[in-house]
Design an enzyme around this catalytic site. Structure first.
Site, mmCIF file in Angstrom:
data_model
loop_
_atom_site.group_PDB
_atom_site.id
_atom_site.type_symbol
_atom_site.label_atom_id
_atom_site.label_comp_id
_atom_site.label_asym_id
_atom_site.label_seq_id
_atom_site.Cartn_x
_atom_site.Cartn_y
_atom_site.Cartn_z
ATOM 1 C CD GLU A 66 -2.754 -1.306 2.461
ATOM 2 O OE1 GLU A 66 -2.885 -0.284 3.169
ATOM 3 O OE2 GLU A 66 -3.319 -2.374 2.714
ATOM 4 C CE1 TYR A 124 -1.602 4.659 17.878
ATOM 5 C CE2 TYR A 124 -3.570 4.377 16.557
ATOM 6 C CZ TYR A 124 -2.210 4.227 16.724
ATOM 7 O OH TYR A 124 -1.461 3.656 15.725
ATOM 8 C CE1 TYR A 176 -2.366 13.376 17.329
ATOM 9 C CE2 TYR A 176 -1.676 15.300 16.061
ATOM 10 C CZ TYR A 176 -1.732 14.607 17.262
ATOM 11 O OH TYR A 176 -1.173 15.151 18.389
ATOM 12 C CG HIS A 180 -7.346 -6.581 10.385
ATOM 13 N ND1 HIS A 180 -6.718 -7.426 11.268
ATOM 14 C CD2 HIS A 180 -7.079 -5.326 10.815
ATOM 15 C CE1 HIS A 180 -6.088 -6.712 12.178
ATOM 16 N NE2 HIS A 180 -6.300 -5.434 11.923
ATOM 17 C CB CYS A 227 -7.288 -3.929 14.983
ATOM 18 S SG CYS A 227 -7.551 -2.418 14.040
ATOM 19 C CG HIS A 232 -0.636 0.709 17.135
ATOM 20 N ND1 HIS A 232 -1.605 -0.263 17.187
ATOM 21 C CD2 HIS A 232 -0.941 1.485 16.068
ATOM 22 C CE1 HIS A 232 -2.471 -0.061 16.213
ATOM 23 N NE2 HIS A 232 -2.088 0.984 15.514
#
Length: 769
Positions: free
Chosen positions: A497, A525, A529, A655, A657, A705
């Site tokens: 991507e 979070y 952003y 997917h 999450c 993350h």
């Protein structure tokens, strides 16, 4: 005079100053002093903006360097022991809890290796909070006085504020027991928390705060009697303490009516309710207020970007005034404005017609003031007339209405949303084509969005390179990602991507019915952003959106290549949706548009197509009942409409999450393979719930993350725990989510270790056979 009130303001800065400085701090490019300086500048600007607009009640302590719930954990010392043994300064403890931390030992510092706390969605929004984590050994105490410091900081600038705190019952309710204290009910800690909570309230009072906003958003949920009792216990406790400020109890995102008995007679000075999401609750709320209590009427939407209808908002407020009088009513935002972009004036590329539809945080502050002046009897005739014109123009706009899309939606029947064969038959055909090993490995979709990618995308956007030059660059990036995956040994590949700015924005930009901002950033979070697209009208797909890149990626490898799409519910939820038609209609429109794309991908030779729906749990109505059941049906239907037009041999993935996901939320989708965020859960009960999922699933094995790199042994241990309750034949091996925010070094190391762990189990189970 009816006063105006804002429940919270975006903390990111008008030009994303917080993100830039925070990430610079993490990478060692700026000092903690520079980070703190930027925070102070953002707070000062926010307070001045609201004061200059004429807001009467301005919030403080609505600022955070990461997450306001995590701030409270740090403030009250709800810090799991694993974060306290490294001698980190407080802000680094905060970041370690939020995103994990992994550092090698130096001559002056010991090694650090700690994972992040669980991160989940804030009610039904796209904001993520860091879940408080408690144990039997948790000892609440004040570790700082952040709310006091920020109140005094505003006062020094000549701004009187109302500090904001998440309420004690919501804080505990939204938390969980740590893995060493699984028998602990967090709400049982209320008796220990209340004296410490009272202590910070007392300090605020001593600093001069006349009132404090206490957010108890869980009052819009289905609550057990013990939680309702806890609400009464907490606020009766506060009422008996001397020297505390008056308390304004704030709820939002829904109706409080099912919990209204818990609110009746509560010793608080004011009650805030969300009259945007649920104006119907007003009558019953007015009935339970005591003669001394004030109503804060949330009539300006804190969750969306459409202009308030001044006439309708004023009508609601006037109804409250008729019952209570002007002195006992505040005009307020429905919730914190955290969920909206900072300033519409930063948008210079929107057409004048479309721009006139919108209102961002800065404009919403002014809307609150205009409505308060209107219901107070002041002359705001010009503002009212301009607003009425904007509202009526939008309703009749050609941008909004497309007859051909409405006709197509009306022709949807049951067959359109069903695969031609059940999963077992599809699986048999797919196994013959793909011939995948046990524990097939894959990733979720994106690979690192490097500086080089961003520079070239920016050049193409500005026109400094040609379309042909940009496409050649994208192909080179795709080939790099494909060769990397082949080298590492992944089984089902993705194209990485590199052409995509965002998983929703990218598709929205190619769909009719969307508008886009240049600076409409909203915090998701931490330092992540997003710029949500805006659904301004009926949605359709004029042309293929992803086929070219997927076909190219498949042409350079013999392995299966996934076509990657974002699902209809996620596009809807991660955009600012329309409020003039039901969300169901918008989701079905998106499902039809994506069906065209899925069918084109299959026709072009792509045999694995992933349609991600990470927001499907987020969209679930907050309360059980008819509305929730209806949502289950139309959310699943919109996904199946998008994916059911393919042949049996085409394998559909999805997917999910970062939400409290229930298998019932995804069974109805009938995807062949699903991948689910799991790395922060580590919960055998959660695994068991998914062991009954009839199709195949991958439970995410590492937190994308966080910059930390799990070892091969860590992967093996995690997979082993999963396989104790999860069928070997159905288990896929994958990360939690896409890898766009990670660097290449950590991506290579993490995926290499993950694939090696998968090989370990293939060998192990091959020997058993």
């Amino acid at each position: 005079m009816v006063q105006s009130s804002v429940l919270g303001f975006p903390r990111i800065g008008a030009n994303r100053e917080l993100k830039k400085t925070t990430e610079a701090y993490w990478s060692g490019k700026v000092s903690v002093e520079e980070l703190i300086k930027v925070g102070k500048e953002i707070r000062a600007n926010n307070w001045k903006l609201q004061k200059d607009a004429g807001v009467d009640v301005i919030p403080s302590n609505d600022f955070s360097y990461y997450d306001q719930v995590l701030d409270l954990s740090l403030l009250f010392n709800a810090i799991p022991e694993r974060y306290t043994k490294f001698d980190l300064q407080p802000i680094d403890v905060l970041f370690a809890m939020g995103r994990g931390l992994q550092k090698k030992a130096t001559e002056t510092e010991k090694a650090v290796d700690v994972t992040a706390l669980e991160m989940v969605k804030w009610f039904d929004s796209n904001y993520h909070y860091v879940r408080p984590t408690f144990s039997h050994s948790t000892e609440f105490k004040l570790t700082s006085q952040k709310p006091v410091d920020e109140y005094l900081e505003a006062k020094e600038q000549g701004v009187e504020t109302r500090p904001v705190l998440l309420g004690p019952v919501s804080y505990l309710f939204l938390g969980k027991a740590d893995k060493d204290s699984l028998d602990l009910e967090p709400i049982s800690l209320l008796e220990k928390l209340l004296p410490v909570y009272s202590e910070i309230l007392s300090k605020l009072s001593a600093a001069g705060a006349k009132s404090v906003q206490i957010d108890e958003p869980i009052l819009v949920l289905d609550l057990e009697e013990n939680i309702k009792t806890a609400i009464k216990t907490a606020y009766e406790f506060f009422s008996k303490q001397e020297g505390l400020p008056s308390l304004v109890l704030a709820t939002y995102f829904g109706t409080v009516i099912p919990n209204i008995d818990a609110l009746k007679g509560l010793p608080v000075s004011a009650l805030h309710v969300d009259l945007v999401r649920n104006p119907e609750q007003l009558d019953q709320v007015l009935e339970i207020l005591s003669p001394e209590q004030t109503l804060s009427a949330g009539v300006v939407d804190g969750r969306n970007i459409w202009k308030a209808d001044f006439s309708k908002a004023s009508e609601i407020v006037n109804k409250a005034i008729a019952k209570l009088g002007k002195e006992r009513v505040l005009v307020a935002t429905s919730s914190s404005l955290l969920h909206t972009p900072v300033d519409l004036e930063n948008e210079t590329k929107l057409s004048a017609e479309i721009k006139d539809f919108f209102s961002f945080a800065t404009q919403k502050v002014k809307e609150v003031v205009v409505i308060s002046k209107n219901v107070s009897g002041e002359d705001v005739k010009a503002e009212l007339e301009a607003n009425a014109k904007s509202v009526s123009t939008r309703a009749a706009s050609d941008v909004t209405n497309d007859d051909s899309v409405q006709t197509r939606v009306s022709s949807i029947d049951d067959k359109l949303g069903r695969r031609s064969s059940p999963f077992t038959e599809r699986l048999s055909e797919q196994e013959k084509v793909f011939n995948l090993p046990l524990f097939p490995t894959t990733t979720i979709g994106s690979f690192p969005q490097t500086k080089d990618i961003r520079i070239n995308r920016n050049k193409f956007t500005k026109g400094t390179i040609t379309k042909e030059e940009y496409e050649k660059f994208i192909e080179s990036e795709i080939e790099k990602v494909v060769r990397f995956q082949e080298e590492v040994g992944l089984d089902v590949l993705v194209h990485g991507e590199p052409e995509r700015n965002d998983m929703v924005q990218y598709f929205g930009e190619q769909l009719k019915g969307f508008a886009f901002t240049t600076n409409g950033w909203v915090q998701s979070y931490g330092s992540r952003y997003v710029r949500p697209p805006i659904i301004v009208g009926d949605v359709s797909r004029p042309a293929p959106m992803s086929v070219k890149e997927s076909v190219y990626a498949q042409s350079i490898t013999t392995k299966a290549m996934k076509g990657m799409l974002t699902g209809p519910v996620t596009i809807l939820r991660w955009s600012f949706p329309r409020v003039d038609i039901p969300q169901k209609q918008q989701a079905l429109q998106l499902g039809l548009a994506l069906r065209d794309e899925v069918n084109d991908l299959e026709a072009a030779g792509i045999k694995v197509i992933q349609v991600d729906e990470p927001a499907i749990r987020e969209g679930l109505p907050l309360r059980a009942g008819e509305e929730r059941q209806d949502y289950y049906q139309w959310a699943a239907e919109s996904f199946r409409i998008a994916t059911s037009g393919v042949k049996n041999v085409t394998q559909i993935h999805s997917h999910f999450c970062y939400s409290d996901l229930d298998p019932n939320h995804i069974k109805a989708l009938d995807a062949d393979v699903v991948s689910i965020e799991f790395s922060k859960k580590d919960d055998a009960n959660y695994i068991r719930e998914f062991s009954d999922y009839p199709n195949h699933a991958g439970l995410g094995l590492f937190d994308i993350h966080s910059p930390r790199i799990p070892s091969k042994e860590e992967f093996i241990s995690k997979i082993q725990n999963i396989l104790e309750v999860y069928p070997v034949s159905k288990f896929w091996v994958n990360p939690d989510c896409g890898l766009k925010t990670r660097g290449w070094e950590e991506t290579r190391a993490s995926l290499t270790n993950m694939v090696e762990a998968a090989k370990h189990f293939r060998e192990k189970y091959a020997k058993k056979d």
